[in-house]
Design a protein around this motif. Structure first.
Motif, PDB file in Angstrom:
ATOM      1  N   GLU A 272      36.751  48.170  42.015  1.00  0.00           N
ATOM      2  CA  GLU A 272      35.997  47.996  43.265  1.00  0.00           C
ATOM      3  C   GLU A 272      35.545  46.549  43.437  1.00  0.00           C
ATOM      4  OE1 GLU A 272      32.887  50.380  46.042  1.00  0.00           O
ATOM      5  OE2 GLU A 272      32.852  50.810  43.895  1.00  0.00           O
ATOM      6  N   THR A 273      35.066  45.944  42.367  1.00  0.00           N
ATOM      7  CA  THR A 273      34.660  44.532  42.419  1.00  0.00           C
ATOM      8  C   THR A 273      35.849  43.645  42.744  1.00  0.00           C
ATOM      9  OG1 THR A 273      32.859  44.874  40.823  1.00  0.00           O
ATOM     10  CG2 THR A 273      33.677  42.616  41.093  1.00  0.00           C
ATOM     11  N   ALA A 274      36.986  43.920  42.102  1.00  0.00           N
ATOM     12  CA  ALA A 274      38.185  43.099  42.303  1.00  0.00           C
ATOM     13  C   ALA A 274      38.651  43.122  43.751  1.00  0.00           C
ATOM     14  CB  ALA A 274      39.303  43.587  41.381  1.00  0.00           C
ATOM     15  N   ILE A 275      38.610  44.287  44.375  1.00  0.00           N
ATOM     16  CA  ILE A 275      39.114  44.422  45.739  1.00  0.00           C
ATOM     17  C   ILE A 275      38.088  43.948  46.763  1.00  0.00           C
ATOM     18  CG2 ILE A 275      39.960  46.036  47.473  1.00  0.00           C
ATOM     19  CD1 ILE A 275      41.880  45.577  45.126  1.00  0.00           C
ATOM     20  N   LYS A 276      36.865  44.371  46.608  1.00  0.00           N
ATOM     21  CA  LYS A 276      35.854  44.104  47.630  1.00  0.00           C
ATOM     22  C   LYS A 276      35.232  42.715  47.535  1.00  0.00           C
ATOM     23  CE  LYS A 276      34.375  48.832  48.668  1.00  0.00           C
ATOM     24  NZ  LYS A 276      33.209  49.767  48.739  1.00  0.00           N
ATOM     25  N   LYS A 277      35.113  42.171  46.323  1.00  0.00           N
ATOM     26  CA  LYS A 277      34.403  40.908  46.155  1.00  0.00           C
ATOM     27  C   LYS A 277      35.300  39.750  45.728  1.00  0.00           C
ATOM     28  CE  LYS A 277      29.997  43.130  45.030  1.00  0.00           C
ATOM     29  NZ  LYS A 277      28.873  43.237  44.042  1.00  0.00           N
ATOM     30  N   GLN A 278      36.393  40.030  45.018  1.00  0.00           N
ATOM     31  CA  GLN A 278      37.211  38.950  44.468  1.00  0.00           C
ATOM     32  C   GLN A 278      38.512  38.718  45.217  1.00  0.00           C
ATOM     33  OE1 GLN A 278      37.193  40.611  40.437  1.00  0.00           O
ATOM     34  NE2 GLN A 278      35.854  38.950  39.763  1.00  0.00           N
ATOM     35  N   GLY A 279      38.820  39.577  46.157  1.00  0.00           N
ATOM     36  CA  GLY A 279      40.011  39.372  46.971  1.00  0.00           C
ATOM     37  C   GLY A 279      41.318  39.603  46.260  1.00  0.00           C
ATOM     38  N   LEU A 280      41.314  40.378  45.161  1.00  0.00           N
ATOM     39  CA  LEU A 280      42.553  40.664  44.443  1.00  0.00           C
ATOM     40  C   LEU A 280      43.316  41.795  45.145  1.00  0.00           C
ATOM     41  CD1 LEU A 280      41.322  40.255  40.768  1.00  0.00           C
ATOM     42  CD2 LEU A 280      42.257  38.547  42.343  1.00  0.00           C
ATOM     43  N   ARG A 281      44.592  41.933  44.851  1.00  0.00           N
ATOM     44  CA  ARG A 281      45.476  42.801  45.625  1.00  0.00           C
ATOM     45  C   ARG A 281      45.570  44.223  45.106  1.00  0.00           C
ATOM     46  NH1 ARG A 281      46.670  40.274  50.465  1.00  0.00           N
ATOM     47  NH2 ARG A 281      46.873  38.021  50.098  1.00  0.00           N
ATOM     48  N   GLY A 282      45.064  44.459  43.915  1.00  0.00           N
ATOM     49  CA  GLY A 282      45.173  45.760  43.276  1.00  0.00           C
ATOM     50  C   GLY A 282      44.924  45.575  41.799  1.00  0.00           C
ATOM     51  N   ALA A 283      45.618  46.341  40.965  1.00  0.00           N
ATOM     52  CA  ALA A 283      45.406  46.218  39.527  1.00  0.00           C
ATOM     53  C   ALA A 283      46.703  46.453  38.770  1.00  0.00           C
ATOM     54  CB  ALA A 283      44.355  47.222  39.055  1.00  0.00           C
ATOM     55  N   ALA A 284      46.855  45.732  37.650  1.00  0.00           N
ATOM     56  CA  ALA A 284      47.980  45.928  36.741  1.00  0.00           C
ATOM     57  C   ALA A 284      47.537  46.873  35.637  1.00  0.00           C
ATOM     58  CB  ALA A 284      48.423  44.595  36.148  1.00  0.00           C
ATOM     59  N   ILE A 285      48.387  47.847  35.330  1.00  0.00           N
ATOM     60  CA  ILE A 285      48.076  48.809  34.281  1.00  0.00           C
ATOM     61  C   ILE A 285      49.279  48.947  33.364  1.00  0.00           C
ATOM     62  CG2 ILE A 285      46.438  50.057  35.731  1.00  0.00           C
ATOM     63  CD1 ILE A 285      48.549  52.147  36.285  1.00  0.00           C
ATOM     64  N   GLY A 286      49.062  49.427  32.140  1.00  0.00           N
ATOM     65  CA  GLY A 286      50.161  49.634  31.215  1.00  0.00           C
ATOM     66  C   GLY A 286      50.928  50.898  31.573  1.00  0.00           C
ATOM     67  N   GLY A 287      51.760  51.378  30.651  1.00  0.00           N
ATOM     68  CA  GLY A 287      52.456  52.634  30.864  1.00  0.00           C
ATOM     69  C   GLY A 287      51.642  53.815  30.375  1.00  0.00           C
ATOM     70  N   SER A 288      50.631  53.522  29.561  1.00  0.00           N
ATOM     71  CA  SER A 288      49.687  54.514  29.056  1.00  0.00           C
ATOM     72  C   SER A 288      48.528  53.722  28.459  1.00  0.00           C
ATOM     73  CB  SER A 288      50.324  55.417  27.989  1.00  0.00           C
ATOM     74  OG  SER A 288      50.599  54.669  26.807  1.00  0.00           O
ATOM     75  N   VAL A 289      47.523  54.419  27.988  1.00  0.00           N
ATOM     76  CA  VAL A 289      46.421  53.756  27.285  1.00  0.00           C
ATOM     77  C   VAL A 289      46.424  54.263  25.851  1.00  0.00           C
ATOM     78  CG1 VAL A 289      43.934  53.368  27.159  1.00  0.00           C
ATOM     79  CG2 VAL A 289      45.055  53.535  29.386  1.00  0.00           C
ATOM     80  N   LEU A 290      47.027  53.479  24.974  1.00  0.00           N
ATOM     81  CA  LEU A 290      47.130  53.848  23.556  1.00  0.00           C
ATOM     82  C   LEU A 290      47.712  55.251  23.405  1.00  0.00           C
ATOM     83  CD1 LEU A 290      43.701  52.437  22.295  1.00  0.00           C
ATOM     84  CD2 LEU A 290      45.925  51.291  22.374  1.00  0.00           C
TER      85      LEU A 290
END
Length: 362
Positions: free
Chosen positions: A156-174
């Motif tokens: 939410e911070t990244a999109i609303k306040k920092q102007g980033l386009r989305g998020a990068a994620i792995g294929g799983s989390v551990l």
């Protein structure tokens, strides 16, 4: 007929940033590699590479003695830490107008405090870089996905306040798949915000023993396999039905799914005992591919032709993995795919990404 790009040098800006990923398909390049600006049927096309990487010294320093571990053991390793001027020159040489930068997750094993610090630094640095060069760079935020509540806040911070386009994620989390209900709050937040999620694999560690030997199989096989498993779980566990508005881009052409997707449509008919009768999908497994996005990093015109035939030209976007040398001539790769119409080429080169990210393109 497609108009070739003119051979103009792009202007390079100054400043410092730290980045990572992609270059090596010269085998399919035209005799003279294309340069900016890119023209399709006489019209200027803004080329957008959704798959390029960065690293920041300030974030790695938080790892202390382990700060060198996230560096990939590949060509292009040191180019993860480069000046903006050099990065722009490399982009110009590949005829790329804009890169959407991302950082492969190396913090999923960290505790809440450390992971939070790393993500905070990276997202702030990415936002600063994009604000300084808005016409050339966009970025996917980093998320502490091992702590889904924190990841939702970071997104939410990244999109609303920092102007980033989305998020990068792995294929799983551990090893924990994204279809697990514990991650639902993150996907709900992404759907609410209209944030794009870029799935970039981290090999398939469970098969580490079998990947040993010649050929760098942990990457050659492990990376596309990791993405394939991630996408199949999102489909078969009903996650995409639960969150139909999710915008997902899968790296490396989506792994193996685009090459052998129809087998998915037969699995539960052939062996219903290996499927969950309580999960009733709203459509055939292969039909979900038409709501996902895939980068064009599949190396050959025939592979790109097949991917487009499977998922639709509207679902394919440009990807290079820059500065790691996988694809040096990504635009030529698209032009060389003779089965694509000019409209489809323009869409893959940048139109689809612009629409997905809500960019205004002249």
């Amino acid at each position: 007929m497609t108009t070739r790009r003119t051979f103009l040098k792009g202007a390079a800006a100054s400043g410092i940033a730290f980045c990572s990923c992609g270059l090596l398909d010269a085998a399919h390049a035209q005799p003279k590699a294309q340069r900016l600006p890119v023209m399709v049927n006489g019209k200027r096309v803004k080329t957008i590479d959704v798959h390029s990487h960065c690293l920041f010294h300030e974030a790695l320093d938080l790892l202390g003695p382990d700060k060198d571990k996230p560096l990939p053991p590949t060509k292009g390793q040191q180019e993860h830490f480069i000046g903006v001027e050099q990065r722009l020159k490399a982009m110009d040489a590949m005829a790329i107008d804009m890169e959407i930068l991302s950082i492969n997750p190396f913090w999923y094993g960290g505790d809440r405090d450390l992971a939070g610090q790393i993500v905070k630094v990276q997202n702030e640095k990415l936002a600063e870089l994009c604000a300084a060069h808005p016409d050339r760079f966009g970025a996917f935020a980093s998320l502490s996905l091992q702590f889904p509540d924190l990841a939702a806040q970071q997104l939410e911070t990244a999109i609303k306040k920092q102007g980033l386009r989305g998020a990068a994620i792995g294929g799983s989390v551990l090893g924990e798949d994204f279809s697990d209900p514990k991650f639902h709050p993150v996907w709900a937040k992404a759907e609410e915000l209209g944030a794009v999620l870029f799935v970039h694999p981290q090999s398939t560690p469970e098969l580490g023993k079998r990947f040993k030997g010649n050929g760098w199989l942990s990457n050659t096989i492990g990376n596309p396999l990791d993405t394939t498993i991630a996408l199949q779980h999102l489909i078969f566990e009903g996650t995409l039905d639960r969150f139909p508005g999710l915008k997902i881009i899968a790296a490396h052409g989506g792994g193996y799914l685009g090459s052998y997707a129809p087998r998915s449509d037969h699995a539960c008919f052939v062996s219903p005992q290996n499927c969950n009768a309580d999960i009733k999908l709203k459509k055939k497994p292969t039909e979900y591919l038409n709501q996902l996005y895939f980068d064009a990093l599949v190396f050959t015109p025939e592979a790109l032709r097949h991917l487009v035939a499977q998922v639709g030209a509207s679902q394919v976007v440009l990807g290079t993995d820059h500065p790691i040398p996988w694809e040096e001539h990504p635009v030529d790769h698209v032009f060389a795919t003779a089965t694509l119409s000019d409209k489809q080429k323009a869409a893959i080169l940048g139109g689809n990404a612009a629409r997905l990210f809500g960019m205004k393109v002249a």
